[in-house]
Design a protein around this motif. Structure first.
Motif, short mmCIF file in Angstrom:
data_model
loop_
_atom_site.label_atom_id
_atom_site.label_comp_id
_atom_site.label_asym_id
_atom_site.label_seq_id
_atom_site.Cartn_x
_atom_site.Cartn_y
_atom_site.Cartn_z
N LEU A 211 49.00 73.63 140.07
CA LEU A 211 47.69 73.54 140.72
C LEU A 211 47.79 72.92 142.11
O LEU A 211 47.13 73.38 143.04
CB LEU A 211 46.74 72.74 139.83
CG LEU A 211 46.30 73.43 138.53
CD1 LEU A 211 45.47 72.49 137.68
CD2 LEU A 211 45.52 74.70 138.85
N SER A 212 48.58 71.85 142.24
CA SER A 212 48.66 71.19 143.56
C SER A 212 49.32 72.09 144.60
O SER A 212 48.87 72.15 145.75
CB SER A 212 49.42 69.87 143.42
OG SER A 212 50.74 70.10 142.95
N VAL A 311 47.45 77.66 135.34
CA VAL A 311 47.02 78.17 136.65
C VAL A 311 46.42 79.56 136.46
O VAL A 311 47.12 80.51 136.08
CB VAL A 311 48.21 78.22 137.63
CG1 VAL A 311 47.73 78.74 138.98
CG2 VAL A 311 48.84 76.85 137.78
N SER A 312 45.15 79.67 136.72
CA SER A 312 44.46 80.97 136.60
C SER A 312 44.66 81.78 137.87
O SER A 312 45.10 81.27 138.92
CB SER A 312 42.98 80.75 136.34
OG SER A 312 42.38 80.09 137.45
N ALA A 315 42.60 80.30 140.72
CA ALA A 315 43.21 79.17 141.42
C ALA A 315 44.28 79.65 142.40
O ALA A 315 44.42 79.09 143.50
CB ALA A 315 43.81 78.20 140.40
N TYR A 316 45.01 80.68 142.01
CA TYR A 316 46.04 81.22 142.91
C TYR A 316 45.40 81.88 144.13
O TYR A 316 45.83 81.66 145.27
CB TYR A 316 46.89 82.23 142.14
CG TYR A 316 47.85 83.02 143.00
CD1 TYR A 316 48.97 82.41 143.55
CD2 TYR A 316 47.62 84.36 143.27
CE1 TYR A 316 49.85 83.12 144.34
CE2 TYR A 316 48.49 85.08 144.06
CZ TYR A 316 49.60 84.46 144.60
OH TYR A 316 50.46 85.17 145.39
N LEU A 317 44.34 82.67 143.91
CA LEU A 317 43.69 83.36 145.03
C LEU A 317 42.96 82.40 145.95
O LEU A 317 42.81 82.68 147.14
CB LEU A 317 42.71 84.41 144.49
CG LEU A 317 43.35 85.60 143.76
CD1 LEU A 317 42.27 86.54 143.24
CD2 LEU A 317 44.32 86.34 144.67
N ASP A 378 32.22 75.92 141.78
CA ASP A 378 32.93 75.74 140.52
C ASP A 378 34.09 76.70 140.39
O ASP A 378 34.30 77.37 139.35
CB ASP A 378 31.97 75.90 139.32
CG ASP A 378 32.58 75.35 138.03
OD1 ASP A 378 33.49 74.50 138.14
OD2 ASP A 378 32.14 75.77 136.94
N LEU A 379 34.89 76.79 141.47
CA LEU A 379 36.07 77.66 141.46
C LEU A 379 37.35 76.85 141.30
O LEU A 379 37.43 75.73 141.77
CB LEU A 379 36.14 78.48 142.75
CG LEU A 379 35.02 79.51 142.93
CD1 LEU A 379 35.14 80.18 144.28
CD2 LEU A 379 35.06 80.55 141.83
#
Length: 379
Positions: A211-212, A311-312, A315-317, A378-379
């Motif tokens: 995530l970071s 990691v969804s 979150a990547y986009l 809320d993304l």
């Protein structure tokens, strides 16, 4: 046809000088010996009567500034009398870079030697910053018009400069971006390993690194590296061309500088920075994976299984979508300061420094705004 008389200077009184004639290139020929022999009483107020000046050009204004500086160097307070307003503007323009400025007034006014206050300095800085912001907004508008014109006439778009900038800002930046991202992934995993080990949550190192790196560190660090590497190059290149009058030569040839120098850089960096961000994601996660195995005993398979769950795609986009905005900021600010370069090499260095500092500052501000917006959504 009236003929202008040659420039002359007389001293009708010990504290007064009278200037007359045409203070121009043609009229200054015999004035040099008179100026060299000129003497003024020290420590007294002098009046320079300019009512007799018939014409003034830049050469005459420069000689007049030199005369006034010579009189002031003797310790005299100098005042100009009956100086025509149009001559006053030319004299001020010629002498704006001189360390000593002589006030030009129609009446006898004392020279103010009071230093600028902090409040005045703050006001001037604020006015300068506002002027720069308005100029930057105007530059963005010019870019939008040029881009619209290129869309309407695609033949105007220059593919070769874009491909060159794509290579220099993208492919050539892979080593430094990859190395720093790899090290950053190692640092993040190493710093989090001790805390996770205390609670037996070793597997969550994948959440921390994934995530970071994907949401924040990879796009932000890539943008900062590119701002220091490519943004400074844009400012230096265009600034050097501006100092060497190559920009004016392009306009004289009918070539729009924005089409040749700005649009290819913006489009190339808008393509290169997202790809560099993806590359930084991979190297950062790989570095974290190595440290997770070394410090926490989390194998590669376990790490990747947890990473996919933690990691969804959103979150990547989120991280990748920041890159084009950062690219636009870096390219626009770099080119903007390049076009604002005036003078010589010192100005090139100064504008290059400003472009890097402002690019990094605006990138961090944009990243903060993205964080607030994504939190609200809320993304």
């Amino acid at each position: 046809m009236n003929t202008l008389s040659a420039a002359a200077i007389a001293q009708p009184a010990p504290q007064e000088f009278a200037l007359s004639g045409a203070w121009t290139v043609r009229g200054l020929g015999t004035l040099a010996p008179r100026l060299a022999a000129l003497s003024a009483p020290a420590g007294s107020g002098l009046v320079v009567d300019c009512a007799g000046i018939e014409a003034l050009d830049t050469a005459g204004a420069w000689v007049l500034q030199k005369l006034l500086r010579q009189l002031r160097a003797a310790g005299s307070a100098v005042h100009l009398r009956d100086f025509r307003p149009e001559f006053a503007r030319l004299l001020a323009m010629v002498g704006k870079d001189l360390s000593t400025q002589v006030p030009v007034t129609s009446a006898l006014l004392p020279v103010s030697s009071v230093p600028s206050s902090h409040l005045e300095h703050l006001g001037r800085s604020a006015a300068g910053s506002l002027e720069q912001v308005m100029a930057l907004l105007g530059f963005v508008g010019e870019i939008a018009l040029a881009f619209t014109a290129c869309l309407a006439h695609p033949v105007r778009f220059r593919w070769r400069p874009m491909l060159y900038n794509l290579r220099s800002a993208g492919f050539d930046a892979l080593p430094i971006v990859g190395l720093l991202s790899f090290l950053l992934g190692i640092v993040v995993a190493y710093q989090g390993a001790d805390q996770l080990r205390q609670y037996g949550a070793n597997i969550f190192i994948a959440d921390l690194v994934g995530l970071s790196m994907l949401r924040e560190f990879a796009p932000l660090m890539t943008a900062i590296i590119v701002a220091g590497r490519s943004g400074s190059a844009y400012a230096a290149q265009i600034g050097t061309m501006s100092v060497n009058e190559e920009i004016d030569a392009l306009r004289a040839l009918g070539i729009a500088p924005l089409d040749l120098l700005v649009l290819p850089k913006i489009l190339a960096l808008s393509i290169a920075l997202p790809l560099l961000t993806v590359f930084a994601d991979l190297l950062g996660v790989f570095g974290g994976m190595l440290m997770a195995r070394a410090q926490l005993g989390v194998g590669f398979g376990e790490f990747l299984d947890r990473l996919v769950k933690a990691v969804s795609v959103t979150a990547y986009l989120v991280g990748v979508c920041k890159a084009p905005v950062f690219a636009f900021i870096i390219a626009v600010v770099g080119c903007f300061h390049g076009f604002r370069t005036r003078g010589g090499a010192d100005s090139v260095g100064r504008q290059t420094t400003r472009s890097v500092v402002q690019s990094i500052f605006l990138v961090i501000v944009a990243d903060a705004l993205f964080s607030v917006a994504f939190s609200v959504l809320d993304l």
